[in-house]
Structures are given as C-alpha cells and as structure tokens.
Design an enzyme around this catalytic site. Structure first.
Site, PDB file in Angstrom:
ATOM      1  N   ARG A  47       3.761  12.690  -7.671  1.00 16.40           N
ATOM      2  CA  ARG A  47       3.958  12.465  -6.240  1.00 16.40           C
ATOM      3  C   ARG A  47       4.721  13.639  -5.625  1.00 16.40           C
ATOM      4  NH1 ARG A  47       0.774   9.360  -7.239  1.00 16.40           N
ATOM      5  NH2 ARG A  47       0.620   7.122  -6.873  1.00 16.40           N
ATOM      6  N   ASN A  91       5.965  10.947  -0.313  1.00 17.34           N
ATOM      7  CA  ASN A  91       6.976   9.986  -0.775  1.00 17.34           C
ATOM      8  C   ASN A  91       8.340  10.247  -0.149  1.00 17.34           C
ATOM      9  OD1 ASN A  91       4.742   9.689  -2.750  1.00 17.34           O
ATOM     10  ND2 ASN A  91       6.138   8.146  -3.562  1.00 17.34           N
ATOM     11  N   GLY A 121      14.573  -4.291   7.894  1.00 13.42           N
ATOM     12  CA  GLY A 121      15.602  -3.391   8.408  1.00 13.42           C
ATOM     13  C   GLY A 121      16.975  -4.035   8.349  1.00 13.42           C
ATOM     14  N   PHE A 169       7.358   2.612  13.493  1.00 11.38           N
ATOM     15  CA  PHE A 169       7.604   2.530  12.045  1.00 11.38           C
ATOM     16  C   PHE A 169       7.380   1.127  11.494  1.00 11.38           C
ATOM     17  CE2 PHE A 169      10.212   6.034  13.519  1.00 11.38           C
ATOM     18  CZ  PHE A 169      10.092   6.978  12.521  1.00 11.38           C
ATOM     19  N   LEU A 221      14.508  -7.072  11.807  1.00  7.57           N
ATOM     20  CA  LEU A 221      15.576  -7.109  10.797  1.00  7.57           C
ATOM     21  C   LEU A 221      15.169  -7.900   9.545  1.00  7.57           C
ATOM     22  CD1 LEU A 221      18.798  -7.466  13.004  1.00  7.57           C
ATOM     23  CD2 LEU A 221      17.680  -5.380  12.170  1.00  7.57           C
ATOM     24  N   TYR A 244      -2.871  -1.365   2.442  1.00  7.44           N
ATOM     25  CA  TYR A 244      -1.798  -0.734   3.213  1.00  7.44           C
ATOM     26  C   TYR A 244      -2.302   0.555   3.860  1.00  7.44           C
ATOM     27  CZ  TYR A 244       2.197   2.265   4.085  1.00  7.44           C
ATOM     28  OH  TYR A 244       3.075   3.135   4.675  1.00  7.44           O
ATOM     29  N   ARG A 280       0.202   0.273 -11.987  1.00  2.49           N
ATOM     30  CA  ARG A 280       0.338  -0.606 -10.819  1.00  2.49           C
ATOM     31  C   ARG A 280      -0.919  -0.435  -9.959  1.00  2.49           C
ATOM     32  NH1 ARG A 280       5.323   0.605  -6.804  1.00  2.49           N
ATOM     33  NH2 ARG A 280       4.059   2.440  -6.376  1.00  2.49           N
ATOM     34  N   ALA A 281      -1.510  -1.549  -9.553  1.00  2.00           N
ATOM     35  CA  ALA A 281      -2.759  -1.475  -8.784  1.00  2.00           C
ATOM     36  C   ALA A 281      -2.555  -0.662  -7.508  1.00  2.00           C
ATOM     37  CB  ALA A 281      -3.228  -2.883  -8.427  1.00  2.00           C
TER      38      ALA A 281
END
Ligand code: UDP
Length: 331
Positions: A224, A173, A39, A76, A36, A144, A283-284
C-alpha cells in the site's frame, strides 16, 4: 474581507478533522456536520462550529446548507471499510451512495460553488499498471469503492448540468497523526494496519493478524501507499484553489509502496519492541498492490508532501497513541 466559509461533513472523523485543522489555521470559518457515530466531539477543534446531524436526515442537511452562503463543501462523512462493505454491500451502496447523492443535489440547489469529495484508491480493484494514474480504468474492488465511484460520477453531472466545480480526491492509505499532537486516528473498532500494529507493539492487544501471505508481491503481503493525514489535508486546500481553473480528479499518495511486513517492521523499530504477529487468511476486497501516481496534483498545484517517509508517518501515529492511549476517550 470576511473569511471564507466551509461546511465539512464528517469533520469529526479522522481525515476530516485534520482538514478542519488546516482550514482553521489559515483563518477560514468552518462548520462541521457529523453524526458523531464514527467521529468524535473532541476531534472538532475549538474554532469550528459543530452541527450534530445525520446525512440521512434531509431536513438536517437542508437546514445546515440554508445558513450559507458557502465557499465550498467538503464531504467526508461515509462508511469507509473495505472489508465491512464486502459483508454489507447494499448498506454501503445505499448509505454512501444515497446520502452522498442527496447532499450533492442539495448543494446544487443552494448554489454551493465548490464540492470536494473524499474518494478512494479502492476505485482500482485490479490495477493493471502500477503506479496508478488518474486515467487508469475504474473497476472498484468493493462496494465501498463502488459507492465512491457513484458519487464521482454524480459530480460530473452536477458540473455539466449545473456548473458546480468539484475535486475528487482518491486517497490511498491515510495514516499518521497531527504533528502538533492535537488529533489522531481513533476508529471504533479499529481495523487499520498502523494503529493496530502500534497497539500490538505497546501490548495493548495480544497480536496483529496479517491478512494474507500469498499475494503476488515480493514478500507475499499486500503493498500500500501510505500518505500522511496532514499532507492529505493540505492536498485538499491545493485542490480547492485549483477549482478556479476547472474541476479536478487527483490520486493522492506518495508513489511508494510498503508491504504489510515492512509496515510491521517499521512500527517495531519506532516502538523499540517487535509487533507480535499471527499470519492469517486474506481479507475480502483487498487488492494486492495499490500505489498512486500523484504526478498530476504535484504538477498542477503547489502540493508537496511533508511526511512522505513511512517512518515519519508512523512516528506521528505512535506519538499520538502514546499521549492518547484511549484515543479521544469516551466521547
Ligand atoms: N491489514 C492486515 N492486518 C490488519 C489490518 C490490515 O494485514 O489487521 C492489511 C490489509 O490487508 C491491507 C493493509 O494492511 O493490505 C492496509 O489495510 P488498512 O485496513 O489499514 O487500509 P485499507 O488498505 O483497507 O484502506
């Protein structure tokens, strides 16, 4: 016959909560495991059980898995921001990678037969060919993406050595909200284009910053492939069913690219007022174009996106935001 039973890590998050809705709708039993932090308790629909626990806590995940048997585990729970991962690379590799590996190992030990991984289009940092198929070379665009690649590889070995079937689902996306209005997108802080553009149109924030206008695309902004979160949830069920025939890896999108400018224009059209924008630097970690070739899942399963149209996707996101201006509230 007793209902099928699934553990969903991160089931109180954005995509996870929509998957839980899809499982409950077909009568499955669901246990959500979520700390949480990202979430929301209110995103866990009545009917699902919630274990408030952290994947870094080996004892907590062990105790949760011990309440099996399970028909499968959906994973997830993760840090999920490309830009953030460029600022904290080792945190992403250690947390997403380490926690995920521990979970996979524990699932193998508990005899979990099926494992479904939330993976990402960020595996393809510099794709040479658009749209991107499953066999495109993996070259993560950020830590990521790299952390998800680590887990995809771990699953290959979990299957080869221990026979645990897996689905690796590379989301492009994720966007939109539950068409029944129960669930939506509420990240804190919010970093995603569509909810930020909606809030700017609603006057809830001063402006939206466009990250880069000098990309090698038709209008200079990133392109995207936006896929509706309910369609993504349905794709999980189709992929799960397909595991009886073997493990699968699917790229999940609609096969259509939309530029940042096109998204902003569509949000303006849906809201009936323009999105105030400022043009800023790149944005990198953002690749110029990410569009999925989803032919494989369409061919191999019965998955059929219901909300492929960008305007429809944005309409559902807009409706949820109007009804929930504070998202899930203080929860
Ligand atoms: N984007 C932007 N301004 C924002 C947020 C996002 O221009 O305030 C751009 C971002 O550079 C990317 C696209 O919108 O090209 C989608 O970004 P988002 O963070 O929604 O998803 P991601 O592609 O990182 O998964």
């Amino acid at each position: 016959m007793s209902p099928r039973r699934f553990l969903v890590t991160g089931g109180a998050g954005y995509v996870g909560s929509h998957l839980v809705a899809a499982l409950l709708a077909r009568g499955d039993a669901v246990v959500v495991f979520d700390n949480l932090r990202q979430g929301h308790r209110a995103a866990v629909l009545p009917g699902a059980a919630l274990i408030e626990g952290d994947l870094a806590d080996a004892g907590a995940i062990e105790a949760a898995l011990a309440t099996g048997p399970w028909d499968g585990v959906f994973h997830f729970a993760a840090l999920s921001l490309v830009g953030d991962s460029m600022a904290q690379p080792f945190r992403y590799l250690a947390e997403n990678g380490g926690n995920g590996l521990r979970l996979i190992e524990a699932c193998v030990r508990h005899g979990v037969p099926r494992f479904v991984l939330s993976s990402t289009a960020n595996l393809f940092g510099a794709p040479a060919v658009i749209p991107i198929g499953e066999d495109a070379p993996v070259d993560p665009g950020s830590p990521y993406g790299e952390s998800k690649h680590m887990l995809e590889r771990a699953l290959v070995w979990a299957e080869r050595i221990h026979g645990m079937r897996y689905a690796a689902l590379r989301y492009f996306n994720a966007a939109g909200a539950d068409p029944d209005g129960r669930l939506g997108e509420d990240h804190r802080p919010e970093t995603h284009l569509i909810p930020l553009a909606i809030d700017a149109a609603l006057g809830r924030r001063a402006e939206l910053t466009v990250f880069g206008t000098d990309y090698p695309t038709a209008d200079g902004t990133c392109v995207r492939d936006y896929v509706h979160v309910t369609d993504l949830a349905e794709a999980h069920l189709h992929a799960l069913a397909r595991l009886d025939a073997g493990s699968v890896t699917y790229n999940l999108g609609n096969g259509a690219g939309h530029s940042v400018r096109a998204v902003i224009d569509t949000v303006g059209a849906v809201a009936g007022r323009p999105v105030p924008v400022r043009f800023g630097a790149r944005r990198a970690g953002d690749p110029p174009v990410l569009v999925a070739a989803s032919a494989r899942i369409l061919r191999e399963t019965g998955w059929q996106p219901r909300f492929a149209d960008l305007r429809r996707i944005i309409e559902t996101a807009y409706a949820w935001r109007l009804a929930h201006p504070e998202g899930y509230g203080a929860a």
